[in-house]
Scaffold this motif. Structure first.
Motif, PDB file in Angstrom:
ATOM      1  N   VAL A  67      -6.451  -2.169  -7.308  1.00 51.45           N
ATOM      2  CA  VAL A  67      -5.445  -1.617  -6.392  1.00 51.45           C
ATOM      3  C   VAL A  67      -4.052  -1.883  -6.949  1.00 51.45           C
ATOM      4  N   GLN A  68      -3.259  -0.818  -7.058  1.00 49.17           N
ATOM      5  CA  GLN A  68      -1.855  -0.965  -7.420  1.00 49.17           C
ATOM      6  C   GLN A  68      -1.023  -0.524  -6.225  1.00 49.17           C
ATOM      7  N   PHE A  69      -0.308  -1.474  -5.648  1.00 50.26           N
ATOM      8  CA  PHE A  69       0.559  -1.201  -4.511  1.00 50.26           C
ATOM      9  C   PHE A  69       1.949  -0.831  -5.023  1.00 50.26           C
ATOM     10  N   SER A  70       2.496   0.260  -4.519  1.00 50.90           N
ATOM     11  CA  SER A  70       3.862   0.672  -4.850  1.00 50.90           C
ATOM     12  C   SER A  70       4.732   0.407  -3.629  1.00 50.90           C
ATOM     13  N   LEU A  71       5.731  -0.445  -3.817  1.00 49.16           N
ATOM     14  CA  LEU A  71       6.589  -0.873  -2.712  1.00 49.16           C
ATOM     15  C   LEU A  71       8.010  -0.354  -2.910  1.00 49.16           C
ATOM     16  N   ARG A  72       8.670  -0.107  -1.795  1.00 52.98           N
ATOM     17  CA  ARG A  72      10.059   0.341  -1.822  1.00 52.98           C
ATOM     18  C   ARG A  72      10.964  -0.831  -2.224  1.00 52.98           C
ATOM     19  N   ARG A  73      11.954  -0.545  -3.060  1.00 53.89           N
ATOM     20  CA  ARG A  73      12.925  -1.579  -3.431  1.00 53.89           C
ATOM     21  C   ARG A  73      13.828  -1.887  -2.240  1.00 53.89           C
ATOM     22  N   PRO A  74      14.195  -3.155  -2.067  1.00 54.62           N
ATOM     23  CA  PRO A  74      15.162  -3.488  -1.013  1.00 54.62           C
ATOM     24  C   PRO A  74      16.530  -2.874  -1.315  1.00 54.62           C
ATOM     25  N   LYS A  75      17.272  -2.558  -0.284  1.00 51.06           N
ATOM     26  CA  LYS A  75      18.585  -1.932  -0.460  1.00 51.06           C
ATOM     27  C   LYS A  75      19.543  -2.816  -1.247  1.00 51.06           C
ATOM     28  N   HIS A  76      19.385  -4.133  -1.145  1.00 52.80           N
ATOM     29  CA  HIS A  76      20.323  -5.019  -1.837  1.00 52.80           C
ATOM     30  C   HIS A  76      20.114  -5.030  -3.368  1.00 52.80           C
ATOM     31  N   HIS A  77      19.095  -4.327  -3.868  1.00 56.57           N
ATOM     32  CA  HIS A  77      18.903  -4.193  -5.315  1.00 56.57           C
ATOM     33  C   HIS A  77      19.843  -3.125  -5.897  1.00 56.57           C
ATOM     34  N   TYR A  78      20.455  -2.330  -5.028  1.00 52.89           N
ATOM     35  CA  TYR A  78      21.300  -1.226  -5.471  1.00 52.89           C
ATOM     36  C   TYR A  78      22.782  -1.550  -5.259  1.00 52.89           C
ATOM     37  N   GLY A  79      23.610  -0.933  -6.079  1.00 49.27           N
ATOM     38  CA  GLY A  79      25.050  -1.097  -5.939  1.00 49.27           C
ATOM     39  C   GLY A  79      25.571  -0.337  -4.740  1.00 49.27           C
ATOM     40  N   THR A  80      26.861  -0.472  -4.514  1.00 52.75           N
ATOM     41  CA  THR A  80      27.515   0.242  -3.409  1.00 52.75           C
ATOM     42  C   THR A  80      28.688   1.030  -3.978  1.00 52.75           C
ATOM     43  N   VAL A 124     -17.035  -7.115  -3.109  1.00 57.88           N
ATOM     44  CA  VAL A 124     -16.034  -7.083  -4.173  1.00 57.88           C
ATOM     45  C   VAL A 124     -16.244  -8.318  -5.047  1.00 57.88           C
ATOM     46  N   ALA A 125     -16.805  -8.090  -6.241  1.00 56.78           N
ATOM     47  CA  ALA A 125     -17.093  -9.182  -7.170  1.00 56.78           C
ATOM     48  C   ALA A 125     -16.002  -9.317  -8.224  1.00 56.78           C
ATOM     49  N   SER A 126     -15.246  -8.248  -8.431  1.00 54.86           N
ATOM     50  CA  SER A 126     -14.142  -8.274  -9.393  1.00 54.86           C
ATOM     51  C   SER A 126     -12.968  -7.552  -8.757  1.00 54.86           C
ATOM     52  N   LEU A 127     -11.776  -8.133  -8.933  1.00 56.91           N
ATOM     53  CA  LEU A 127     -10.598  -7.609  -8.256  1.00 56.91           C
ATOM     54  C   LEU A 127      -9.408  -7.617  -9.214  1.00 56.91           C
ATOM     55  N   THR A 128      -8.765  -6.463  -9.351  1.00 54.82           N
ATOM     56  CA  THR A 128      -7.544  -6.347 -10.131  1.00 54.82           C
ATOM     57  C   THR A 128      -6.489  -5.764  -9.200  1.00 54.82           C
ATOM     58  N   THR A 129      -5.382  -6.460  -9.038  1.00 59.07           N
ATOM     59  CA  THR A 129      -4.342  -5.967  -8.136  1.00 59.07           C
ATOM     60  C   THR A 129      -2.965  -6.164  -8.753  1.00 59.07           C
ATOM     61  N   SER A 130      -2.043  -5.351  -8.299  1.00 64.11           N
ATOM     62  CA  SER A 130      -0.652  -5.521  -8.699  1.00 64.11           C
ATOM     63  C   SER A 130       0.229  -4.892  -7.641  1.00 64.11           C
ATOM     64  N   PRO A 143       6.184   4.783  -1.364  1.00 62.80           N
ATOM     65  CA  PRO A 143       5.307   3.636  -1.097  1.00 62.80           C
ATOM     66  C   PRO A 143       3.872   4.062  -0.827  1.00 62.80           C
ATOM     67  N   GLY A 144       2.955   3.217  -1.255  1.00 67.50           N
ATOM     68  CA  GLY A 144       1.532   3.479  -1.064  1.00 67.50           C
ATOM     69  C   GLY A 144       0.707   2.671  -2.037  1.00 67.50           C
ATOM     70  N   ALA A 145      -0.440   3.202  -2.391  1.00 65.98           N
ATOM     71  CA  ALA A 145      -1.336   2.494  -3.319  1.00 65.98           C
ATOM     72  C   ALA A 145      -2.283   3.475  -3.996  1.00 65.98           C
ATOM     73  N   VAL A 146      -2.670   3.115  -5.204  1.00 63.21           N
ATOM     74  CA  VAL A 146      -3.750   3.800  -5.900  1.00 63.21           C
ATOM     75  C   VAL A 146      -4.912   2.827  -5.919  1.00 63.21           C
ATOM     76  N   ILE A 147      -6.033   3.268  -5.369  1.00 64.65           N
ATOM     77  CA  ILE A 147      -7.214   2.417  -5.207  1.00 64.65           C
ATOM     78  C   ILE A 147      -8.358   3.009  -6.015  1.00 64.65           C
ATOM     79  N   LYS A 148      -8.978   2.184  -6.845  1.00 65.86           N
ATOM     80  CA  LYS A 148     -10.140   2.619  -7.617  1.00 65.86           C
ATOM     81  C   LYS A 148     -11.270   1.636  -7.356  1.00 65.86           C
ATOM     82  N   VAL A 149     -12.466   2.197  -7.163  1.00 61.25           N
ATOM     83  CA  VAL A 149     -13.653   1.373  -6.905  1.00 61.25           C
ATOM     84  C   VAL A 149     -14.736   1.759  -7.900  1.00 61.25           C
ATOM     85  N   TRP A 150     -15.224   0.783  -8.644  1.00 63.45           N
ATOM     86  CA  TRP A 150     -16.315   1.001  -9.587  1.00 63.45           C
ATOM     87  C   TRP A 150     -17.540   0.230  -9.119  1.00 63.45           C
ATOM     88  N   ARG A 151     -18.710   0.821  -9.316  1.00 64.35           N
ATOM     89  CA  ARG A 151     -19.973   0.090  -9.153  1.00 64.35           C
ATOM     90  C   ARG A 151     -20.164  -0.732 -10.430  1.00 64.35           C
TER      91      ARG A 151
END
Length: 161
Positions: A67-80, A124-130, A143-151
């Protein structure tokens, strides 16, 4: 490499599950209001993907979940001002604050179980996340996630080099 048994792209703000608070009456409730909408988004995406697969049964054997989670950057990461929309030089490349990665995985696994993808999250015997920021590398544009499941048994069938 073996193709995943299921690949989902889920849009919405990932919500962590696990932290609880008590109300005035002493009842426990989720501390994050994002949990329920996130679980519904994952469940809906899974059910949509499985809608055309009449032969699908919840996976009860060992699986690898990525699973790769994509998160929104906080507003304070940007200039004004004239720098609005530009990242500050000191903005971190990866999200290191809340939500906790393990709590995001917990809500996602529970939603996959509710949708009938997994028989139980214990398979779930093996887990890769970011977790990454949107628009960073191969992250989603929102924002969201890409989820892949393998047998995992599918890897046993591959020829060894």
């Amino acid at each position: 490499m073996t193709a995943p048994a299921l690949k989902l792209t889920v849009y919405g703000t990932p919500g962590p599950q696990g932290s609880k608070n008590r109300n005035a009456a002493g009842a426990l409730y989720e501390s994050s209001a994002k949990v329920k909408p996130w679980r519904e988004a994952v469940k809906t995406a899974a059910l949509d993907a499985l809608h055309h697969d009449d032969a699908w049964t919840a996976l009860a054997d060992a699986v690898w979940l990525d699973v790769q989670f994509s998160l929104r950057r906080p507003k304070h990461h940007y200039g004004t001002g004239k720098n609005a929309g530009l990242l500050k030089p000191g903005a971190p490349p990866y999200p290191t604050g809340k939500p906790d990665l393990d709590k995001l995985v917990r809500s996602t696994q529970d939603a996959l179980k509710d949708a009938g993808v997994l028989a139980d999250d214990s398979v779930v015997a093996s887990l890769t996340t970011s977790k990454v920021f949107v628009l960073w590398g191969d992250a989603l544009r929102t924002p969201g996630a890409v989820i892949k499941v393998w047998r995992l048994t599918d890897f046993l069938k591959e020829p060894t080099p």
